[in-house]
Design an enzyme around this catalytic site. Sequence first.
Site, PDB file in Angstrom:
ATOM      1  CB  SER A   1     -20.844 -18.233  20.003  1.00  0.00           C
ATOM      2  OG  SER A   1     -21.054 -19.780  19.816  1.00  0.00           O
TER       3      SER A   1
ATOM      4  CE  LYS B   1     -18.204 -13.532  19.494  1.00  0.00           C
ATOM      5  NZ  LYS B   1     -18.734 -12.387  19.276  1.00  0.00           N
TER       6      LYS B   1
ATOM      7  CE1 TYR C   1     -17.436 -14.972  16.000  1.00  0.00           C
ATOM      8  CE2 TYR C   1     -18.251 -17.150  16.151  1.00  0.00           C
ATOM      9  CZ  TYR C   1     -18.226 -15.955  16.524  1.00  0.00           C
ATOM     10  OH  TYR C   1     -19.686 -15.456  16.688  1.00  0.00           O
TER      11      TYR C   1
HETATM   12  P1  NAD Z   1     -23.665  -9.588  11.982  1.00  0.00           P
HETATM   13  O1  NAD Z   1     -22.348  -9.383  11.311  1.00  0.00           O
HETATM   14  O2  NAD Z   1     -24.925  -8.684  11.850  1.00  0.00           O
HETATM   15  O3  NAD Z   1     -24.170  -8.450  12.888  1.00  0.00           O
HETATM   16  C1  NAD Z   1     -22.714  -7.402  13.787  1.00  0.00           C
HETATM   17  C2  NAD Z   1     -22.630  -6.308  13.109  1.00  0.00           C
HETATM   18  O4  NAD Z   1     -21.315  -5.671  13.646  1.00  0.00           O
HETATM   19  C3  NAD Z   1     -22.196  -5.746  12.012  1.00  0.00           C
HETATM   20  O5  NAD Z   1     -23.724  -4.823  10.856  1.00  0.00           O
HETATM   21  C4  NAD Z   1     -21.359  -4.754  11.739  1.00  0.00           C
HETATM   22  O6  NAD Z   1     -21.324  -4.246  10.163  1.00  0.00           O
HETATM   23  C5  NAD Z   1     -20.486  -4.798  13.066  1.00  0.00           C
HETATM   24  N1  NAD Z   1     -19.477  -4.386  12.582  1.00  0.00           N
HETATM   25  C6  NAD Z   1     -18.782  -5.155  12.895  1.00  0.00           C
HETATM   26  N2  NAD Z   1     -17.360  -4.817  13.437  1.00  0.00           N
HETATM   27  C7  NAD Z   1     -17.552  -3.662  12.978  1.00  0.00           C
HETATM   28  C8  NAD Z   1     -16.559  -2.029  14.018  1.00  0.00           C
HETATM   29  N3  NAD Z   1     -15.347  -2.589  14.071  1.00  0.00           N
HETATM   30  N4  NAD Z   1     -17.479  -1.317  14.201  1.00  0.00           N
HETATM   31  C9  NAD Z   1     -18.546  -1.419  13.863  1.00  0.00           C
HETATM   32  N5  NAD Z   1     -19.712  -1.880  13.681  1.00  0.00           N
HETATM   33  C10 NAD Z   1     -18.794  -2.978  13.487  1.00  0.00           C
HETATM   34  O7  NAD Z   1     -23.901 -10.763  12.692  1.00  0.00           O
HETATM   35  P2  NAD Z   1     -24.480 -11.050  13.967  1.00  0.00           P
HETATM   36  O8  NAD Z   1     -24.679 -12.421  13.380  1.00  0.00           O
HETATM   37  O9  NAD Z   1     -26.326 -10.201  14.063  1.00  0.00           O
HETATM   38  O10 NAD Z   1     -24.391 -11.281  15.312  1.00  0.00           O
HETATM   39  C11 NAD Z   1     -24.653 -10.683  16.551  1.00  0.00           C
HETATM   40  C12 NAD Z   1     -23.175 -10.996  17.047  1.00  0.00           C
HETATM   41  O11 NAD Z   1     -23.447 -12.127  17.621  1.00  0.00           O
HETATM   42  C13 NAD Z   1     -21.457 -11.227  16.930  1.00  0.00           C
HETATM   43  O12 NAD Z   1     -20.500 -10.784  17.742  1.00  0.00           O
HETATM   44  C14 NAD Z   1     -21.883 -12.622  16.492  1.00  0.00           C
HETATM   45  O13 NAD Z   1     -20.636 -12.878  16.734  1.00  0.00           O
HETATM   46  C15 NAD Z   1     -22.556 -13.254  18.178  1.00  0.00           C
HETATM   47  N6  NAD Z   1     -23.018 -14.952  17.416  1.00  0.00           N
HETATM   48  C16 NAD Z   1     -23.320 -14.615  15.920  1.00  0.00           C
HETATM   49  C17 NAD Z   1     -23.982 -15.995  16.092  1.00  0.00           C
HETATM   50  C18 NAD Z   1     -24.720 -15.953  14.991  1.00  0.00           C
HETATM   51  O14 NAD Z   1     -25.004 -17.590  14.126  1.00  0.00           O
HETATM   52  N7  NAD Z   1     -25.184 -15.356  13.994  1.00  0.00           N
HETATM   53  C19 NAD Z   1     -24.110 -17.110  17.112  1.00  0.00           C
HETATM   54  C20 NAD Z   1     -23.264 -16.739  18.149  1.00  0.00           C
HETATM   55  C21 NAD Z   1     -22.775 -15.521  18.367  1.00  0.00           C
HETATM   56  C1  UD1 Z   2     -21.883 -22.348  13.638  1.00  0.00           C
HETATM   57  C2  UD1 Z   2     -19.538 -22.240  13.224  1.00  0.00           C
HETATM   58  C3  UD1 Z   2     -20.448 -21.453  15.335  1.00  0.00           C
HETATM   59  C4  UD1 Z   2     -21.453 -20.794  15.498  1.00  0.00           C
HETATM   60  C5  UD1 Z   2     -23.036 -20.907  14.683  1.00  0.00           C
HETATM   61  C6  UD1 Z   2     -23.867 -19.930  15.279  1.00  0.00           C
HETATM   62  C7  UD1 Z   2     -18.757 -23.281  11.973  1.00  0.00           C
HETATM   63  C8  UD1 Z   2     -17.989 -24.337  11.724  1.00  0.00           C
HETATM   64  N1  UD1 Z   2     -19.304 -23.058  13.430  1.00  0.00           N
HETATM   65  O1  UD1 Z   2     -22.341 -23.418  14.004  1.00  0.00           O
HETATM   66  O2  UD1 Z   2     -18.708 -20.677  15.327  1.00  0.00           O
HETATM   67  O3  UD1 Z   2     -21.214 -20.220  16.580  1.00  0.00           O
HETATM   68  O4  UD1 Z   2     -22.944 -21.336  13.299  1.00  0.00           O
HETATM   69  O5  UD1 Z   2     -24.323 -19.170  14.268  1.00  0.00           O
HETATM   70  O6  UD1 Z   2     -19.317 -22.487  10.984  1.00  0.00           O
HETATM   71  N2  UD1 Z   2     -24.501 -28.193   7.285  1.00  0.00           N
HETATM   72  C9  UD1 Z   2     -24.966 -28.872   6.201  1.00  0.00           C
HETATM   73  N3  UD1 Z   2     -24.984 -27.901   5.221  1.00  0.00           N
HETATM   74  C10 UD1 Z   2     -24.916 -26.656   4.791  1.00  0.00           C
HETATM   75  C11 UD1 Z   2     -24.430 -26.050   6.258  1.00  0.00           C
HETATM   76  C12 UD1 Z   2     -24.544 -26.034   7.395  1.00  0.00           C
HETATM   77  O7  UD1 Z   2     -25.094 -29.798   6.246  1.00  0.00           O
HETATM   78  O8  UD1 Z   2     -24.264 -26.415   3.845  1.00  0.00           O
HETATM   79  C13 UD1 Z   2     -24.924 -28.486   8.660  1.00  0.00           C
HETATM   80  C14 UD1 Z   2     -23.238 -28.288   9.435  1.00  0.00           C
HETATM   81  O9  UD1 Z   2     -22.742 -29.781   8.839  1.00  0.00           O
HETATM   82  C15 UD1 Z   2     -23.674 -28.688  10.999  1.00  0.00           C
HETATM   83  C16 UD1 Z   2     -25.046 -27.823  10.886  1.00  0.00           C
HETATM   84  O10 UD1 Z   2     -26.052 -27.821   9.772  1.00  0.00           O
HETATM   85  O11 UD1 Z   2     -23.689 -29.827  11.091  1.00  0.00           O
HETATM   86  C17 UD1 Z   2     -25.434 -25.821  11.128  1.00  0.00           C
HETATM   87  O12 UD1 Z   2     -24.488 -25.734  10.682  1.00  0.00           O
HETATM   88  P1  UD1 Z   2     -23.942 -24.123  11.074  1.00  0.00           P
HETATM   89  O13 UD1 Z   2     -25.335 -23.944  10.151  1.00  0.00           O
HETATM   90  O14 UD1 Z   2     -22.828 -23.924   9.741  1.00  0.00           O
HETATM   91  O15 UD1 Z   2     -23.782 -23.818  12.114  1.00  0.00           O
HETATM   92  P2  UD1 Z   2     -22.828 -24.979  13.314  1.00  0.00           P
HETATM   93  O16 UD1 Z   2     -22.048 -25.757  11.954  1.00  0.00           O
HETATM   94  O17 UD1 Z   2     -23.675 -25.196  13.954  1.00  0.00           O
END
Ligand code: NAD
Ligand code: UD1
Length: 340
Positions: free
Chosen positions: A125, A154, A150
Amino acid sequence: MVIVTGGTGYIGSHTCVELIGNGYEVVILDNLSNSEESVLDSIEEITGTRPQFFNVDIDNATQLAAVFEKIGSQAKSVIHFAAKKAVGESVKEPLAYYRNNLDSLMNILVEMERFQIPNLVFSSSCTVYGQPEVCPVTEATPRKEAESPYGNTKSMCEDIIRDTARAQSLKAISLRYFNPIGAHESAKIGELPVGIPNNLVPYVTQTAAGIRKELTIFGDDYDTEDGTCIRDFIHVVDLGKAHLQALRKLETETIRSSYDIFNIGTGKGSSVLELVNTFKQATGIAINFKVGPRRDGDITAVFADTTKANTVLNWKAELGLEEGLRSSWNWEQNYRSKKA
Ligand code: NAD
Ligand code: UD1
């Protein structure tokens, strides 16, 4: 065969669709702790192929070993999405996050070595950059101390993979995602936030759907053009394609071990206010919003320099903010209508 952990989740399911569409045999491992088994039906509806599925807790080494006994010898690669991802929850329950996210990765690495599976793509991330001194950030931009457990998982996972690739036969890529948004154009898969969304786009679509009264913009006194924070919103379909390209790169490398990192974003920063305005352009719906105080831990601005992914992975984001928001809204409507 490619093993996809967390494959019923948000990013995992979109990646499975891309993989299947490009001829990969996909096997999903997920414990459904943050996703639904019906996602398998949706993947099948979109692609015509139902991936093999194991309901397994990857954090449990014995359970995972039993699954690898069945499929490990046929697998060439692993994409490891499975993780807990709620930033606020991680502050309250750090041990649950360190346990789940670190143990799961180490269990996977052990099985990969046992079955001589050479290729790993890992979900990292942009949170590892914290508030960078300069934007856009390149992969060489120094990581900062994480704001949350969290975020720390990463960074720690990246280091575990780097060190393992130095010690054993492992080719690995960490993809540092910026802010994923959007959904598949079919609106059959998308993000499923639990409870009140913390992230911006699910909050916006739920406000548009009338589930939330109004959006609070967290601060308009930042040092940016319109005073609201700036992020790099990357469409989840583009993100899925980045995994495909990362996998292709690893699978064609002939060396024994390697480790590399790529930023996966659009390269363009958009402000929170700009996103709210673009939502209206994309859907015709004006979001009720008010401006509230800053949220603790938020950074002012972060967006990616994606030159490395563009040149080395031959990948570039193709979809913009408007497409992302329109598809998120279509998904929200489709999901609610199915639940009703
Ligand atoms: P998500 O929660 O939709 O998907 C994660 C999946 O992993 C889920 O289906 C959950 O059931 C499964 N899981 C969690 N722990 C498990 C375990 N112990 N055994 C088996 N399954 C397990 O999340 P996502 O948004 O699809 O994110 C996927 C990956 O990307 C994660 O590693 C997350 O940290 C990373 N990531 C997500 C974002 C974001 O904003 N969505 C941003 C940066 C990185
Ligand atoms: C969040 C996670 C980050 C993760 C990233 C990607 C936090 C603190 N960080 O980042 O670890 O990698 O998602 O998914 O949660 N905002 C509003 N109103 C709302 C919600 C959000 O104004 O109700 C604003 C926030 O202040 C921010 C922007 O929208 O400036 C994006 O927020 P968000 O979607 O939560 O993502 P990040 O904070 O960038």
